[in-house]
Design a protein around this motif. Structure first.
Motif, PDB file in Angstrom:
ATOM      1  N   ARG A  55       0.806  -1.219   0.000  1.00 52.39           N
ATOM      2  CA  ARG A  55       0.000   0.000   0.000  1.00 52.39           C
ATOM      3  C   ARG A  55       0.836   1.266   0.000  1.00 52.39           C
ATOM      4  N   THR A  56       1.789   1.346   0.909  1.00 56.04           N
ATOM      5  CA  THR A  56       2.488   2.612   1.084  1.00 56.04           C
ATOM      6  C   THR A  56       3.263   2.966  -0.188  1.00 56.04           C
ATOM      7  N   ARG A  57       4.018   1.988  -0.706  1.00 55.26           N
ATOM      8  CA  ARG A  57       4.813   2.286  -1.905  1.00 55.26           C
ATOM      9  C   ARG A  57       3.923   2.595  -3.099  1.00 55.26           C
ATOM     10  N   ILE A 104      11.303   7.223   1.847  1.00 50.85           N
ATOM     11  CA  ILE A 104      12.150   6.093   2.271  1.00 50.85           C
ATOM     12  C   ILE A 104      11.462   5.223   3.310  1.00 50.85           C
ATOM     13  N   ARG A 105      11.529   3.916   3.090  1.00 51.55           N
ATOM     14  CA  ARG A 105      11.165   2.931   4.114  1.00 51.55           C
ATOM     15  C   ARG A 105      12.415   2.108   4.374  1.00 51.55           C
ATOM     16  N   HIS A 106      12.722   1.938   5.642  1.00 49.36           N
ATOM     17  CA  HIS A 106      13.967   1.259   5.988  1.00 49.36           C
ATOM     18  C   HIS A 106      13.797   0.484   7.293  1.00 49.36           C
ATOM     19  N   GLU A 132       8.475   4.896  13.654  1.00 47.56           N
ATOM     20  CA  GLU A 132       7.327   5.734  13.280  1.00 47.56           C
ATOM     21  C   GLU A 132       6.891   5.506  11.828  1.00 47.56           C
ATOM     22  N   HIS A 133       5.678   5.895  11.547  1.00 46.99           N
ATOM     23  CA  HIS A 133       5.126   5.776  10.192  1.00 46.99           C
ATOM     24  C   HIS A 133       4.118   6.920  10.025  1.00 46.99           C
ATOM     25  N   PRO A 134       4.640   8.159   9.907  1.00 47.40           N
ATOM     26  CA  PRO A 134       3.737   9.315   9.971  1.00 47.40           C
ATOM     27  C   PRO A 134       2.709   9.414   8.847  1.00 47.40           C
ATOM     28  N   THR A 135       3.013   8.900   7.647  1.00 47.83           N
ATOM     29  CA  THR A 135       2.003   9.076   6.579  1.00 47.83           C
ATOM     30  C   THR A 135       0.842   8.097   6.753  1.00 47.83           C
ATOM     31  N   GLN A 136       1.097   6.937   7.392  1.00 47.70           N
ATOM     32  CA  GLN A 136      -0.023   6.050   7.694  1.00 47.70           C
ATOM     33  C   GLN A 136      -0.951   6.769   8.679  1.00 47.70           C
ATOM     34  N   THR A 137      -0.340   7.486   9.619  1.00 46.02           N
ATOM     35  CA  THR A 137      -1.141   8.237  10.594  1.00 46.02           C
ATOM     36  C   THR A 137      -2.002   9.286   9.898  1.00 46.02           C
ATOM     37  N   GLY A 165       4.887  -1.772  16.732  1.00 49.00           N
ATOM     38  CA  GLY A 165       4.018  -1.201  15.694  1.00 49.00           C
ATOM     39  C   GLY A 165       4.304   0.281  15.480  1.00 49.00           C
ATOM     40  N   ARG A 166       4.974   0.587  14.371  1.00 47.39           N
ATOM     41  CA  ARG A 166       5.323   1.998  14.115  1.00 47.39           C
ATOM     42  C   ARG A 166       4.076   2.828  13.830  1.00 47.39           C
ATOM     43  N   THR A 167       3.039   2.175  13.264  1.00 48.26           N
ATOM     44  CA  THR A 167       1.806   2.943  13.003  1.00 48.26           C
ATOM     45  C   THR A 167       1.169   3.356  14.326  1.00 48.26           C
ATOM     46  N   ILE A 168       1.285   2.479  15.326  1.00 52.06           N
ATOM     47  CA  ILE A 168       0.723   2.751  16.652  1.00 52.06           C
ATOM     48  C   ILE A 168       1.416   3.975  17.273  1.00 52.06           C
ATOM     49  N   THR A 260      -3.892  -3.959  15.066  1.00 48.95           N
ATOM     50  CA  THR A 260      -2.635  -4.134  14.321  1.00 48.95           C
ATOM     51  C   THR A 260      -2.163  -5.578  14.408  1.00 48.95           C
ATOM     52  N   ARG A 261      -1.414  -6.000  13.405  1.00 50.54           N
ATOM     53  CA  ARG A 261      -0.903  -7.371  13.394  1.00 50.54           C
ATOM     54  C   ARG A 261       0.325  -7.475  14.289  1.00 50.54           C
ATOM     55  N   LEU A 262       0.639  -8.705  14.667  1.00 55.00           N
ATOM     56  CA  LEU A 262       1.890  -8.950  15.372  1.00 55.00           C
ATOM     57  C   LEU A 262       3.031  -8.724  14.374  1.00 55.00           C
ATOM     58  N   GLN A 263       3.980  -7.859  14.745  1.00 55.08           N
ATOM     59  CA  GLN A 263       5.107  -7.558  13.835  1.00 55.08           C
ATOM     60  C   GLN A 263       6.164  -8.658  14.006  1.00 55.08           C
ATOM     61  N   ARG A 264       5.825  -9.822  13.468  1.00 54.33           N
ATOM     62  CA  ARG A 264       6.642 -11.013  13.679  1.00 54.33           C
ATOM     63  C   ARG A 264       8.104 -10.787  13.281  1.00 54.33           C
ATOM     64  N   HIS A 300      -7.542  -0.600  10.618  1.00 51.19           N
ATOM     65  CA  HIS A 300      -6.340  -1.457  10.561  1.00 51.19           C
ATOM     66  C   HIS A 300      -5.442  -0.859   9.478  1.00 51.19           C
ATOM     67  N   PRO A 301      -4.131  -0.748   9.716  1.00 52.95           N
ATOM     68  CA  PRO A 301      -3.273  -0.183   8.658  1.00 52.95           C
ATOM     69  C   PRO A 301      -3.079  -1.173   7.512  1.00 52.95           C
ATOM     70  N   LEU A 302      -3.378  -2.462   7.770  1.00 55.79           N
ATOM     71  CA  LEU A 302      -3.134  -3.560   6.829  1.00 55.79           C
ATOM     72  C   LEU A 302      -1.621  -3.682   6.553  1.00 55.79           C
ATOM     73  N   PRO A 303      -1.074  -4.810   6.266  1.00 56.11           N
ATOM     74  CA  PRO A 303      -1.749  -6.082   6.060  1.00 56.11           C
ATOM     75  C   PRO A 303      -2.240  -6.732   7.366  1.00 56.11           C
ATOM     76  N   ARG A 304      -3.336  -7.508   7.243  1.00 59.90           N
ATOM     77  CA  ARG A 304      -3.825  -8.251   8.414  1.00 59.90           C
ATOM     78  C   ARG A 304      -3.346  -9.688   8.334  1.00 59.90           C
TER      79      ARG A 304
HETATM   80  C1  NCD Z   1       2.096  -1.003   8.229  1.00 57.86           C
HETATM   81  C2  NCD Z   1       3.613  -0.863   8.271  1.00 57.86           C
HETATM   82  O1  NCD Z   1       4.294  -1.104   7.280  1.00 57.86           O
HETATM   83  O2  NCD Z   1       4.087  -0.510   9.331  1.00 57.86           O
HETATM   84  N1  NCD Z   1       1.589  -1.185   6.939  1.00 57.86           N
HETATM   85  C3  NCD Z   1       1.342  -0.095   6.153  1.00 57.86           C
HETATM   86  O3  NCD Z   1       2.196   0.712   5.878  1.00 57.86           O
HETATM   87  N2  NCD Z   1       0.086   0.063   5.734  1.00 57.86           N
HETATM   88  C4  NCD Z   1       1.575  -1.996   9.190  1.00 57.86           C
HETATM   89  C5  NCD Z   1       2.152  -3.369   9.214  1.00 57.86           C
HETATM   90  O4  NCD Z   1       3.031  -3.730   8.435  1.00 57.86           O
HETATM   91  O5  NCD Z   1       1.696  -4.138  10.058  1.00 57.86           O
END
Ligand code: NCD
Length: 480
Positions: A55-57, A104-106, A132-137, A165-168, A260-264, A300-304
């Motif tokens: 989604r983000t990209r 950038i995502r890193h 952090e993930h400010p654009t999801q916010t 969870g950076r979105t959190i 949010t999903r578990l960030q395994r 949910h930010p997805l993916p679930r």
């Molecule tokens: C989130 C992420 O990458 O942090 N996904 C997203 O950008 N929509 C959430 C996640 O991966 O669980």
């Protein structure tokens, strides 16, 4: 202030007014999509996704195409010189000379800040490790605002992996600065990091309550006793007694449930062990029958993965696909404003939900390093040029916040650079919890994370440390 030429590394980089202005621009752009083609003509966006993304990209790249700009991209670090050991600072300098804006995502926490420091062009953080993930916010807040018209005073529950969870993290700061009440319920061992909790209660006006302060609510299934909630501390607070305010909160219902999903991929071995023992909160039809969720937006930010049942998709309360759709106009508005092809400028104003805290900066370049293995400043390729930098956020116990990943470290030793009146025999190091912590002037403070480092810099153990060494020596002797 104008958004032109600025970067978005953390959600704190935007004021509430700027966020609202971006929403207004996103509304305008989505109402006249075709008219936006050409807004960024001749501009180049570098899309650097060094961690998986759908989604983000794709929404960033769609946004730039819809604005009539072009996109250059990297979606696999193995295909870049990073794989040869190049630093991200060098990469940022070079890409900054090709493109007009970088997304950038890193996987490293603090990586986006380093790129912004070196690129010389606007940089957007599309997720830096678990930070952090400010654009999801922006997409999340935009959705809440569209559905509920306001954010102030809402009750929002954040569920799941609160630790990684950076979105959190970005969403919690934004909700706090808009004056929402946040109910946190984590998966096992996945509680909010200390630094996030501290920020919410010091830099924002959040007041933290724990559910175990409250008994007999019968709601332990929704919010177990170790869950917490943060409510803005306002003079006109309805109820200042936690038990009462919490009951009112739950009775009136939750406005949004953000799952949010578990960030395994970010779990440490200790986290993994814990994961096997206890269960993770799951949102399904049955849960949504609870009275508290009657009018709740399910987000949910997805993916679930398993935490959000597919049976909920047809429910009108489900918002997660709308969040994703709204990512395009939001990112169009952001790109055009940072590039200055659409001027967004709002006056600076005081936010009653933000406290200005001036923590002293600690930046000596030796003696103490960040202990977070995911921090950009601790990576081999980056440690060559990044000078460790911290904020001193507490003295009791001495607590430093890394300026890159924001994790907190508790270094055990301190000394003074003026060696207590410059006498060489007083060039001593002391325990960070000793009386010296407050007596040494901030500008003279030297901090060490080990005795070896203190001694390598010519410091000798202070009185109490010497005594402790002697006691330990005696004990070792007795044991022989
Ligand atoms: C989130 C992420 O990458 O942090 N996904 C997203 O950008 N929509 C959430 C996640 O991966 O669980």
């Amino acid at each position: 202030m104008t958004l032109t030429k600025r970067s978005l590394v953390t959600i704190d980089d935007l004021s509430n007014g700027e966020i609202e202005a971006l929403f207004a621009l996103a509304d305008e752009m989505s109402d006249s999509m075709d008219a936006q083609f050409g807004v960024c003509r001749g501009k180049v966006m570098a899309s650097l996704f060094l961690e998986p993304s759908t989604r983000t990209r794709l929404s960033f790249e769609t946004a730039m195409h819809r604005l009539g700009g072009s996109v250059i991209s990297v979606a696999d670090a193995r295909a870049t010189s990073l794989a040869k050991g190049e630093s991200i600072a060098d990469m940022a300098r070079v890409v900054g000379s090709y493109a007009d804006i970088i997304v950038i995502r890193h996987p490293w926490e603090g990586a986006a800040r380093v790129v912004a420091d070196y690129a010389g062009i606007p940089v957007i953080n599309a997720g830096d490790g678990g930070h952090e993930h400010p654009t999801q916010t922006l997409c999340d807040l935009y959705t809440i605002k569209k559905e509920r018209q306001t954010i102030k005073g809402l009750r929002i529950a954040l569920w799941g992996d609160l630790k990684h969870g950076r979105t959190i993290h970005s969403l919690a700061y934004a909700l706090a600065k808009f004056g929402a009440t946040i109910h946190f319920r984590s998966g096992p061992g996945l509680e909010l990091p200390d630094y996030v909790e501290r920020k919410l209660t010091t830099e924002y006006t959040g007041r933290l309550e724990r559910y175990d302060d409250v008994t007999g609510t019968g709601k332990e299934r929704l919010f177990p006793l170790d869950a917490i909630y943060i409510t803005p501390n306002e003079p006109h607070q309805l109820a200042n007694i936690p038990a009462v305010s919490m009951q009112i909160e739950l009775k009136t219902g939750i406005d949004a449930l953000y799952v949010t999903r578990l960030q395994r991929e970010r779990l440490s071995p200790a986290d993994k062990e814990q994961e096997l023992k206890e269960e993770y909160p799951v949102v399904d039809k049955k849960l949504l029958k609870e009275k508290e969720f009657e009018r709740t937006l399910v987000m949910h930010p997805l993916p679930r993965v398993d935490e959000l049942a597919y049976e909920v998709d047809a429910d009108p309360r489900s918002m997660y696909f709308k969040q994703a759709v709204r990512g395009v106009p939001i990112r169009m508005a952001l790109i055009a404003s940072l590039l200055g092809t659409r001027e967004v400028s709002v006056p600076e104003e005081d936010n009653p939900f933000i406290r200005k805290v001036d923590y002293p900066v600690y930046r000596r370049g030796f003696g103490v390093r960040c202990t977070n293995p995911g921090c950009v400043s601790t990576q081999e390729s980056e440690a060559r040029y990044i000078r460790p930098e911290f904020r001193i956020v507490d003295y009791r116990p001495l607590t430093l916040r890394c300026a890159y990943c924001e994790h907190e470290v508790h270094p055990p030793y301190i000394a003074s650079s003026d060696w207590h009146e410059g006498k060489l025999e007083t060039k001593k190091y002391h325990g960070a919890g000793s009386q010296w912590a407050r007596r040494i002037k901030a500008e003279n403070l030297i901090i060490f994370d080990s005795e070896a480092k203190a001694e390598a810099h010519g410091f000798k153990p202070g009185h109490y440390i010497k005594q402790r060494h002697q006691d330990n020596g005696k004990k070792a002797g007795q044991g022989e």
